[in-house]
Design a protein around this motif. Sequence first.
Motif, PDB file in Angstrom:
ATOM      1  N   CYS A   1       0.890  -1.013   0.022  1.00  0.00           N
ATOM      2  CA  CYS A   1       0.101   0.035   0.099  1.00  0.00           C
ATOM      3  C   CYS A   1       0.773   1.127   0.082  1.00  0.00           C
ATOM      4  O   CYS A   1       1.534   1.346   1.093  1.00  0.00           O
ATOM      5  N   VAL A   2       0.595   1.818  -0.834  1.00  0.00           N
ATOM      6  CA  VAL A   2       1.460   3.268  -1.261  1.00  0.00           C
ATOM      7  C   VAL A   2       0.847   4.299   0.003  1.00  0.00           C
ATOM      8  O   VAL A   2       1.588   5.101   0.381  1.00  0.00           O
ATOM      9  N   GLY A   3      -0.152   4.102   0.369  1.00  0.00           N
ATOM     10  CA  GLY A   3      -0.803   5.131   1.277  1.00  0.00           C
ATOM     11  C   GLY A   3      -0.565   4.598   2.782  1.00  0.00           C
ATOM     12  O   GLY A   3      -1.080   5.285   3.731  1.00  0.00           O
ATOM     13  N   ALA A   4       0.460   3.717   3.133  1.00  0.00           N
ATOM     14  CA  ALA A   4       0.451   3.090   4.566  1.00  0.00           C
ATOM     15  C   ALA A   4       1.090   4.196   5.370  1.00  0.00           C
ATOM     16  O   ALA A   4       0.449   4.292   6.519  1.00  0.00           O
ATOM     17  N   PRO A   5       1.953   5.347   4.821  1.00  0.00           N
ATOM     18  CA  PRO A   5       2.456   6.262   5.942  1.00  0.00           C
ATOM     19  C   PRO A   5       1.141   7.116   6.389  1.00  0.00           C
ATOM     20  O   PRO A   5       1.179   7.665   7.566  1.00  0.00           O
ATOM     21  N   LEU A   6       0.313   7.352   5.362  1.00  0.00           N
ATOM     22  CA  LEU A   6      -0.889   8.362   6.025  1.00  0.00           C
ATOM     23  C   LEU A   6      -1.631   7.598   6.675  1.00  0.00           C
ATOM     24  O   LEU A   6      -2.290   8.227   7.814  1.00  0.00           O
ATOM     25  N   ALA A   7      -2.144   6.191   6.449  1.00  0.00           N
ATOM     26  CA  ALA A   7      -2.969   5.557   7.415  1.00  0.00           C
ATOM     27  C   ALA A   7      -2.213   5.564   8.632  1.00  0.00           C
ATOM     28  O   ALA A   7      -2.973   5.730   9.876  1.00  0.00           O
ATOM     29  N   ARG A   8      -1.127   5.323   8.822  1.00  0.00           N
ATOM     30  CA  ARG A   8      -0.312   5.123  10.207  1.00  0.00           C
ATOM     31  C   ARG A   8      -0.436   6.513  10.926  1.00  0.00           C
ATOM     32  O   ARG A   8      -0.597   6.694  12.062  1.00  0.00           O
ATOM     33  N   ALA A   9      -0.194   7.698  10.290  1.00  0.00           N
ATOM     34  CA  ALA A   9       0.035   8.819  10.662  1.00  0.00           C
ATOM     35  C   ALA A   9      -1.488   9.422  11.368  1.00  0.00           C
ATOM     36  O   ALA A   9      -1.708   9.767  12.669  1.00  0.00           O
ATOM     37  N   GLU A  10      -2.645   8.955  10.681  1.00  0.00           N
ATOM     38  CA  GLU A  10      -3.742   9.189  10.952  1.00  0.00           C
ATOM     39  C   GLU A  10      -4.313   8.370  12.183  1.00  0.00           C
ATOM     40  O   GLU A  10      -5.110   9.082  13.134  1.00  0.00           O
ATOM     41  N   ALA A  11      -4.128   7.021  12.339  1.00  0.00           N
ATOM     42  CA  ALA A  11      -4.343   6.429  13.304  1.00  0.00           C
ATOM     43  C   ALA A  11      -3.235   6.726  14.651  1.00  0.00           C
ATOM     44  O   ALA A  11      -4.265   6.647  15.686  1.00  0.00           O
ATOM     45  N   GLU A  12      -2.201   7.098  14.200  1.00  0.00           N
ATOM     46  CA  GLU A  12      -1.312   7.474  15.557  1.00  0.00           C
ATOM     47  C   GLU A  12      -1.880   8.746  16.440  1.00  0.00           C
ATOM     48  O   GLU A  12      -2.247   8.846  17.413  1.00  0.00           O
ATOM     49  N   ILE A  13      -2.316   9.677  15.282  1.00  0.00           N
ATOM     50  CA  ILE A  13      -2.700  11.098  16.077  1.00  0.00           C
ATOM     51  C   ILE A  13      -4.162  10.831  16.606  1.00  0.00           C
ATOM     52  O   ILE A  13      -4.630  11.406  17.689  1.00  0.00           O
ATOM     53  N   ALA A  14      -5.122   9.972  15.813  1.00  0.00           N
ATOM     54  CA  ALA A  14      -6.434   9.951  16.638  1.00  0.00           C
ATOM     55  C   ALA A  14      -6.467   9.177  17.718  1.00  0.00           C
ATOM     56  O   ALA A  14      -6.997   9.344  18.519  1.00  0.00           O
ATOM     57  N   LEU A  15      -5.638   7.974  17.868  1.00  0.00           N
ATOM     58  CA  LEU A  15      -6.005   7.154  19.015  1.00  0.00           C
ATOM     59  C   LEU A  15      -5.311   7.757  20.036  1.00  0.00           C
ATOM     60  O   LEU A  15      -5.617   7.782  21.259  1.00  0.00           O
ATOM     61  N   ARG A  16      -4.197   8.537  19.795  1.00  0.00           N
ATOM     62  CA  ARG A  16      -3.274   9.114  20.881  1.00  0.00           C
ATOM     63  C   ARG A  16      -4.315  10.239  21.567  1.00  0.00           C
ATOM     64  O   ARG A  16      -4.471  10.227  22.794  1.00  0.00           O
TER      65      ARG A  16
END
Length: 392
Positions: A341-356
Amino acid sequence: MTDPTQDPRFLQDPYPTYAAMRSACPVQSVATGSGGRTGYLVTGYAEAREALAHPGLSKDTGVFFSGKESPRRLHPAVAHTMLAADPPRHTRLRRLVTAAFTTGAVTELRPFIARVTGELLDRWPVGERLDFMDALAVPLPVLVICELLGVPEDHRSDVRRWSGELFASGRPGLADAASHALAGHMTRLIAAKRLSPGHSLLDRLVAARDGDDRLSEEELVSFAVLLFVAGHETTTGLLGNALLALLRQPAQLDRLRRNADEVPAALDELLRFDSPVSTATFRFTTEAVTLGATEIPAGVPVLVALGAANRDPERFPSPDVLDLDRDAAAHLSFGHGIHRCVGAPLARAEAEIALRAVLTRFPGIRLAAPPEGLERRHTRLVRGLAALPVLV
């Protein structure tokens, strides 16, 4: 054997079924739909990783259905995305989109992601019940990918609805119609950006070049559809699955609540434990292929169950345990090989920010319904929740 993914109980918890299949044989023939069609389902980790990068497995659906009556009427921009291409076409397309979809673009988006997350959380009624999916997991990724692509605000509810309908299991007519509506919208949006260029990712894709090479109009529409759909569906599933897993494991939840800085490191294990992509997109054998001890003849569909591979005890001991100390970086939730997935860094950034943010602002968050009765989305490809009732 019959297709186990059509069993309603499978939607709730596919992992016992996957474990039984993997124990019997990690690569086995299954029915893939009506009409007596069969394919092979891969449930073992080693076999899945090999299949995802095997040169004898093609993703070119145009070749597979050549001379056949395709059961679907998807718009070409949806049916023939970069995900349905092989080298050298795939290599060319990925090179062009990667030039526009950079790590820097994701870094630049982090303040926007944090702001939108905060604004959504500001609406949460403290001490009351709400649906986490409706209140954060769905709108956040949609707003981010719409901002990234430059989709106007008054169009966002429509494109979100069409995207969801693309995954409607058992309703091919609805999904096909949604594909035409979404592609038509993206065609008009690209035309508008040609007349009035901006600074969005879609604008960069319109201008993207590699020497004298550039994206054709059909390729632009295809990328716009792919990036919109893939850019939020996976993240929505990730957010819901991750929070549910933590709410069902109080010790793990308390650990991240006390130290939210551990959220980024915990994402790999959360992705492994309940992958937001249950089954990878369509592949077929171009020649006889051996995976594990199973020989698959040429011209046969192959489905790679990423969620099953992530629970293979041969690769991840005690796989049904959520262990935030586990090194789970080798999970396959974002795929493997040239199609990762080319968008993996974006998914990780969103999940990190949201869950935190959720764990910091709402430390008392808890389930408001029995986890066994939560409704799952009725789709084979994406594993996600239709709703996640919580008390905040």
